[in-house]
Scaffold this motif. Structure first.
Motif, mmCIF file in Angstrom:
data_model
loop_
_atom_site.group_PDB
_atom_site.id
_atom_site.type_symbol
_atom_site.label_atom_id
_atom_site.label_comp_id
_atom_site.label_asym_id
_atom_site.label_seq_id
_atom_site.Cartn_x
_atom_site.Cartn_y
_atom_site.Cartn_z
ATOM 1 N N UNK B 103 -78.265 34.030 30.434
ATOM 2 C CA UNK B 103 -78.249 34.101 28.964
ATOM 3 C C UNK B 103 -76.910 34.560 28.419
ATOM 4 N N UNK B 104 -76.283 35.491 29.138
ATOM 5 C CA UNK B 104 -75.017 35.982 28.618
ATOM 6 C C UNK B 104 -73.928 34.927 28.746
ATOM 7 N N UNK B 105 -73.979 34.137 29.824
ATOM 8 C CA UNK B 105 -72.996 33.064 29.962
ATOM 9 C C UNK B 105 -73.164 32.044 28.841
ATOM 10 N N UNK B 106 -74.418 31.712 28.551
ATOM 11 C CA UNK B 106 -74.671 30.780 27.450
ATOM 12 C C UNK B 106 -74.136 31.356 26.158
ATOM 13 N N UNK B 151 -85.641 32.656 24.869
ATOM 14 C CA UNK B 151 -85.600 33.474 26.074
ATOM 15 C C UNK B 151 -85.634 34.948 25.741
ATOM 16 N N UNK B 152 -84.925 35.328 24.673
ATOM 17 C CA UNK B 152 -84.807 36.749 24.390
ATOM 18 C C UNK B 152 -85.858 37.235 23.429
ATOM 19 N N UNK B 153 -86.721 36.365 23.007
ATOM 20 C CA UNK B 153 -87.791 36.822 22.136
ATOM 21 C C UNK B 153 -87.384 36.842 20.680
ATOM 22 N N UNK B 154 -88.356 37.069 19.827
ATOM 23 C CA UNK B 154 -88.080 37.076 18.385
ATOM 24 C C UNK B 154 -87.293 38.322 18.050
ATOM 25 N N UNK B 155 -86.330 38.200 17.197
ATOM 26 C CA UNK B 155 -85.643 39.397 16.757
ATOM 27 C C UNK B 155 -85.178 39.190 15.340
ATOM 28 N N UNK B 156 -85.097 40.282 14.612
ATOM 29 C CA UNK B 156 -84.668 40.163 13.219
ATOM 30 C C UNK B 156 -83.153 40.131 13.143
ATOM 31 N N UNK B 165 -75.551 43.637 22.344
ATOM 32 C CA UNK B 165 -75.040 44.739 23.175
ATOM 33 C C UNK B 165 -75.920 44.914 24.393
ATOM 34 N N UNK B 166 -77.238 44.836 24.161
ATOM 35 C CA UNK B 166 -78.170 45.024 25.271
ATOM 36 C C UNK B 166 -77.993 43.937 26.313
ATOM 37 N N UNK B 167 -77.837 42.676 25.836
ATOM 38 C CA UNK B 167 -77.653 41.554 26.752
ATOM 39 C C UNK B 167 -76.435 41.755 27.624
ATOM 40 N N UNK B 168 -75.319 42.149 26.968
ATOM 41 C CA UNK B 168 -74.095 42.326 27.732
ATOM 42 C C UNK B 168 -74.208 43.482 28.699
ATOM 43 N N UNK B 169 -74.949 44.526 28.273
ATOM 44 C CA UNK B 169 -75.114 45.659 29.174
ATOM 45 C C UNK B 169 -75.897 45.241 30.406
#
Lengths: 218, 314
Positions: B103-106, B151-156, B165-169
């Protein structure tokens, strides 16, 4: 496994209450934490951890296996519940819509089904047949079985988050009644996984249930 | 002999299918005789999508994991010497990569505005023939964005930065875990490369080789020396002419020209025809040129002509 007192409560709007939209979540004091990863971190920050005794390589392996379980078992469970027409018609729609009156129960169930199907398509499982999904589950169980070997738990003699996660999924697969039993048959093929589940159930749930009645697993 | 159809290779094409470099690497590890055809139009591939593998029996396979299964059946198996436990570890680590790193590469290549505009879209626009280069990159970006959201779910929207930030972490943690698992070994399972090495190498090489304007993950990866050494080692062993430091731009003046050769004549003819059609159409519609039907030789006809002539005289 950490000896922490918890109470399991079922709510129909759990998904909406959760900060990330995913269940399960825990409510501690005035904090709400959802999903296994953050919950483990939260508990660790409070001083309870199961994986402190692992070295770096083992921690890496543990994380990798947890992702494998999430990737394969969780997705297969979702697939079976929402994309297999027989199961959907007989069990899932009725169960998902049960807390709501008509017509809300139908609408919400279809909406959830549509959402899950979209997600399946996004990760490439949309075109898979049931047999292919079962084969993937078999592969995953084989990997877990090989990793477990003859040990009591995945890492040494102490359980870790991975054991908790694997137990959760396998136990659910083994004890949930569905229209066809093929999924649980796949798991039953691996005797060490069955013994593993039995061991954890006996040690952590049946013994506790004698002392306190907070968790009841039928 | 296998033919693998894939879009222009070189650092340019890898984002097109993040699995493609792993397929090529796997083939190199096993010594499978693979010939790579570079095509930039997905519709010219025999199955309609890229990548596609055409086997010696004429069969066409386009699903990446089936391609690897086929190679294994033809006795090109890089995992032959692995124990059962190592095979299980492979599965686990591949899942880890797909969940945390992919996901982070995308996001890095397609969603991050700077990277997308300066690097990714430019590559595709240069590699694809007219008129695909106008809309295909945009369409691919929308597809990737949708996929990432699912993939990462619904988010506002206000939580988007937090999510990023969380993804990159997570991705940084994943890289650190890989580094810890690799340790000081040459490959993940001893001295010979396996399919896990192909996967890991394809992701890491992509991150290391491409010069990104905003490469947060790249910086972290460069700090993990054993992974960088691992990539360079594989590159020097299996991709000697690409090399770790040879700048790809040197090759680009040559390849796009040869690619465009067959298309140039066609686009020229097409554009001339289109221009002509537009001019004629406009002329007809606005009345500059009018088409008169040939009238039959009858009195009203000649009368009309006579009147017209009369008008003209006046």
């Amino acid at each position: 496994m950490c000896n922490l007192p918890i109470k399991v409560v079922c709510r129909a709007n759990a998904e909406y209450m959760s900060p990330s939209g995913k269940v399960p979540f825990i409510h501690v004091g005035n904090q709400v934490v959802s999903e296994l990863g953050p919950i483990v971190q939260f508990v660790k920050a409070k001083g309870h951890s199961l994986s402190d005794g692992l070295d770096e390589v083992q921690k890496a392996e543990m994380k990798a296996y947890m992702e494998l379980v999430n990737n394969m078992l969780l997705t297969a469970e979702l697939y079976l519940q929402w994309c297999d027409e027989a199961t959907v018609g007989e069990i899932t729609h009725a169960r998902y819509g049960s807390p709501y009156p008509w017509p809300l129960n139908r609408i919400l169930a279809y909406q959830k089904q549509w959402e899950v199907k979209r997600k399946m398509k996004a990760i490439g499982w949309g075109k898979k047949t049931l047999d292919q999904v079962l084969e993937d589950v078999d592969q995953c169980c084989q990997a877990l079985s090989q990793r477990l070997g003859t040990q009591p738990y995945f890492f040494n003699k102490q359980p870790t988050e991975l054991d908790a996660l694997v137990f959760g999924h396998l136990y659910t697969i083994l004890t949930t009644q569905l229209t066809n039993d093929e999924l649980s048959e796949k798991v039953k093929n691996y005797s060490n996984l069955l013994a593993f589940c039995r061991r954890i159930e006996q040690h952590y749930f049946e013994d506790r249930a004698k002392g306190s009645s907070s968790i009841r697993l039928s | 002999m296998f033919s693998l159809l894939d879009p222009p290779v070189g650092a340019m094409s890898w984002p097109l299918c993040l699995l493609l470099p792993s397929l090529q690497t796997y083939a190199r590890f096993t010594g499978a005789p693979l010939k790579v055809h570079k095509i930039s139009n997905p519709w010219r591939s025999p199955s309609g999508t890229l990548p596609a593998l055409r086997t010696s029996h004429g069969e066409v396979i386009s699903v990446p994991h089936k391609i690897i299964t086929h190679l294994r059946k033809e006795k090109f198996n890089a995992d032959y010497d692995l124990s059962a436990r190592q095979g299980a570890d492979t599965l686990a680590f591949v899942s880890l990569l797909e969940e945390k790193l992919l996901p982070v590469l995308i996001h890095t290549f397609w969603i991050d505005a700077k990277n997308y505009v300066e690097v990714t879209r430019k590559w595709y626009a240069e590699a694809m023939p007219f008129p695909l280069n106008f809309f295909l990159p945009g369409r691919m970006q929308r597809q990737h964005m949708e996929r990432l959201q699912l993939l990462c779910g619904e988010h506002r929207p206000e939580h988007e930065e937090e999510l990023e930030k969380e993804l990159y972490q997570d991705a940084r943690e994943c890289l650190t875990l890989l580094s810890q698992r690799l340790g000081s070994q040459k490959f993940f399972f001893g001295d010979a490369p396996a399919s896990l090495d192909a996967f890991v190498f394809s992701y890491l090489a992509l991150l290391l080789q491409v010069k990104l304007p905003s490469g947060k993950l790249q910086a972290h990866l460069r700090g993990l020396h054993n992974l960088c050494a691992y990539c360079t080692h594989i590159l020097s062993l299996y991709f000697p002419w690409d090399g770790a430091e040879v700048p790809p731009p040197r090759q680009t003046p040559v390849s796009p020209e040869t690619e465009e050769e067959p298309y140039r004549r066609r686009t020229q003819v097409l554009s001339v025809l289109a221009g002509l059609a537009a001019m004629v159409g406009y002329a007809l519609l606005s009345g500059i040129v009018s088409v008169q039907r040939a009238t039959p030789a009858r009195t009203p006809g000649t009368g009309a002509l006579g009147m017209a002539e009369g008008d003209e005289e006046e």
